[in-house]
Design a protein around this motif. Structure first.
Motif, PDB file in Angstrom:
ATOM      1  N   ILE A  80       0.842  -1.204   0.000  1.00 30.87           N
ATOM      2  CA  ILE A  80       0.000   0.000   0.000  1.00 30.87           C
ATOM      3  C   ILE A  80       0.873   1.248   0.000  1.00 30.87           C
ATOM      4  CG2 ILE A  80      -1.635   1.324   1.385  1.00 30.87           C
ATOM      5  CD1 ILE A  80      -2.810  -1.441   2.233  1.00 30.87           C
ATOM      6  N   PHE A  81       1.933   1.241   0.788  1.00 29.62           N
ATOM      7  CA  PHE A  81       2.833   2.398   0.840  1.00 29.62           C
ATOM      8  C   PHE A  81       3.466   2.654  -0.528  1.00 29.62           C
ATOM      9  CE2 PHE A  81       7.120   4.147   1.368  1.00 29.62           C
ATOM     10  CZ  PHE A  81       6.811   5.345   1.995  1.00 29.62           C
ATOM     11  N   ALA A  82       3.832   1.593  -1.237  1.00 30.98           N
ATOM     12  CA  ALA A  82       4.493   1.727  -2.531  1.00 30.98           C
ATOM     13  C   ALA A  82       3.506   1.836  -3.694  1.00 30.98           C
ATOM     14  CB  ALA A  82       5.414   0.539  -2.754  1.00 30.98           C
ATOM     15  N   SER A  83       2.215   1.985  -3.423  1.00 27.73           N
ATOM     16  CA  SER A  83       1.231   1.972  -4.498  1.00 27.73           C
ATOM     17  C   SER A  83       1.215   3.247  -5.334  1.00 27.73           C
ATOM     18  CB  SER A  83      -0.165   1.708  -3.936  1.00 27.73           C
ATOM     19  OG  SER A  83      -0.553   2.776  -3.104  1.00 27.73           O
ATOM     20  N   LYS A  84       1.568   4.384  -4.749  1.00 29.56           N
ATOM     21  CA  LYS A  84       1.560   5.655  -5.481  1.00 29.56           C
ATOM     22  C   LYS A  84       2.983   6.130  -5.747  1.00 29.56           C
ATOM     23  CE  LYS A  84      -2.756   7.616  -3.802  1.00 29.56           C
ATOM     24  NZ  LYS A  84      -3.340   8.751  -3.083  1.00 29.56           N
ATOM     25  N   ASP A  85       3.124   7.001  -6.755  1.00 27.40           N
ATOM     26  CA  ASP A  85       4.414   7.634  -6.988  1.00 27.40           C
ATOM     27  C   ASP A  85       4.779   8.469  -5.773  1.00 27.40           C
ATOM     28  OD1 ASP A  85       4.205   6.539  -9.480  1.00 27.40           O
ATOM     29  OD2 ASP A  85       3.799   8.415 -10.517  1.00 27.40           O
ATOM     30  N   ARG A  86       6.078   8.479  -5.439  1.00 27.87           N
ATOM     31  CA  ARG A  86       6.509   9.254  -4.293  1.00 27.87           C
ATOM     32  C   ARG A  86       7.859   9.893  -4.578  1.00 27.87           C
ATOM     33  NH1 ARG A  86       6.916   3.993  -3.838  1.00 27.87           N
ATOM     34  NH2 ARG A  86       8.716   3.027  -2.868  1.00 27.87           N
ATOM     35  N   VAL A  87       8.174  10.913  -3.823  1.00 32.28           N
ATOM     36  CA  VAL A  87       9.403  11.668  -4.029  1.00 32.28           C
ATOM     37  C   VAL A  87      10.525  11.058  -3.202  1.00 32.28           C
ATOM     38  CG1 VAL A  87      10.490  13.935  -3.793  1.00 32.28           C
ATOM     39  CG2 VAL A  87       8.084  13.760  -4.447  1.00 32.28           C
ATOM     40  N   ALA A  88      11.649  10.812  -3.860  1.00 33.35           N
ATOM     41  CA  ALA A  88      12.827  10.326  -3.155  1.00 33.35           C
ATOM     42  C   ALA A  88      13.571  11.529  -2.584  1.00 33.35           C
ATOM     43  CB  ALA A  88      13.716   9.541  -4.113  1.00 33.35           C
ATOM     44  N   ALA A  89      14.764  11.323  -2.123  1.00 30.75           N
ATOM     45  CA  ALA A  89      15.557  12.413  -1.545  1.00 30.75           C
ATOM     46  C   ALA A  89      15.808  13.502  -2.590  1.00 30.75           C
ATOM     47  CB  ALA A  89      16.886  11.871  -1.029  1.00 30.75           C
ATOM     48  N   VAL A  90      15.709  14.756  -2.167  1.00 34.13           N
ATOM     49  CA  VAL A  90      15.936  15.883  -3.053  1.00 34.13           C
ATOM     50  C   VAL A  90      17.431  16.193  -3.041  1.00 34.13           C
ATOM     51  CG1 VAL A  90      15.410  18.302  -3.478  1.00 34.13           C
ATOM     52  CG2 VAL A  90      13.647  16.783  -2.569  1.00 34.13           C
ATOM     53  N   ARG A  91      18.031  16.200  -4.249  1.00 34.72           N
ATOM     54  CA  ARG A  91      19.463  16.468  -4.354  1.00 34.72           C
ATOM     55  C   ARG A  91      19.687  17.594  -5.354  1.00 34.72           C
ATOM     56  NH1 ARG A  91      21.673  10.309  -4.808  1.00 34.72           N
ATOM     57  NH2 ARG A  91      20.937   9.664  -2.773  1.00 34.72           N
TER      58      ARG A  91
END
Length: 137
Positions: A80-91
């Motif tokens: 469920i947590f991985a079901s939507k697109d999400r932002v990784a670390a901002v670099r």
């Protein structure tokens, strides 16, 4: 004090409900079973059943884990947590987007409760197997 006759309301109500309230439904099931799965000619009562779409089954994470023991609650929560697109670390001012797994269509959030559409979840699992086979060869 008055002595009232001993009546068992549970037996009385259940027997009344079985015979009066749902006798049409039981007779319909008996006819269907007697036909051996063959369809009988369409009547007004049978066409009403045919027009009703199948109900969607929404299960909580705990219910889904109990009904389908292949997935634990924790594994379902990870999906469920991985079901939507999400932002990784901002670099350096750029955002890396981690793509979702595609399960978001089978999940609904109502307040804090997370519900899973059982049919869509199982269809998603079937699609995962097809994608892996296509990727291999």
């Amino acid at each position: 004090m008055k002595n009232f006759p001993a009546i068992s309301p549970a037996v009385h109500l259940s027997s009344r409900c079985r015979t009066a309230g749902s006798s049409a439904f039981f007779s319909f099931l008996q006819k269907t079973n007697q036909l051996g799965g063959r369809a009988e000619p369409a009547t007004a009562s049978t066409t009403a059943f045919a027009e009703i779409p199948p109900a969607i089954t929404w299960l909580t994470v705990a219910q889904m884990a109990v009904k389908h023991p292949a997935w634990s609650e924790n594994s379902l929560r990870a999906l469920i947590f991985a079901s939507k697109d999400r932002v990784a670390a901002v670099r350096k001012g750029t955002q890396n987007i981690i793509p979702g797994n595609g399960l978001a269509a089978a999940i609904r959030r109502v307040g804090r409760r997370v519900l899973i559409n059982e049919k869509e979840f199982l269809d998603w699992v079937d699609q995962q197997g097809i994608k892996e086979r296509q990727a291999r060869g």
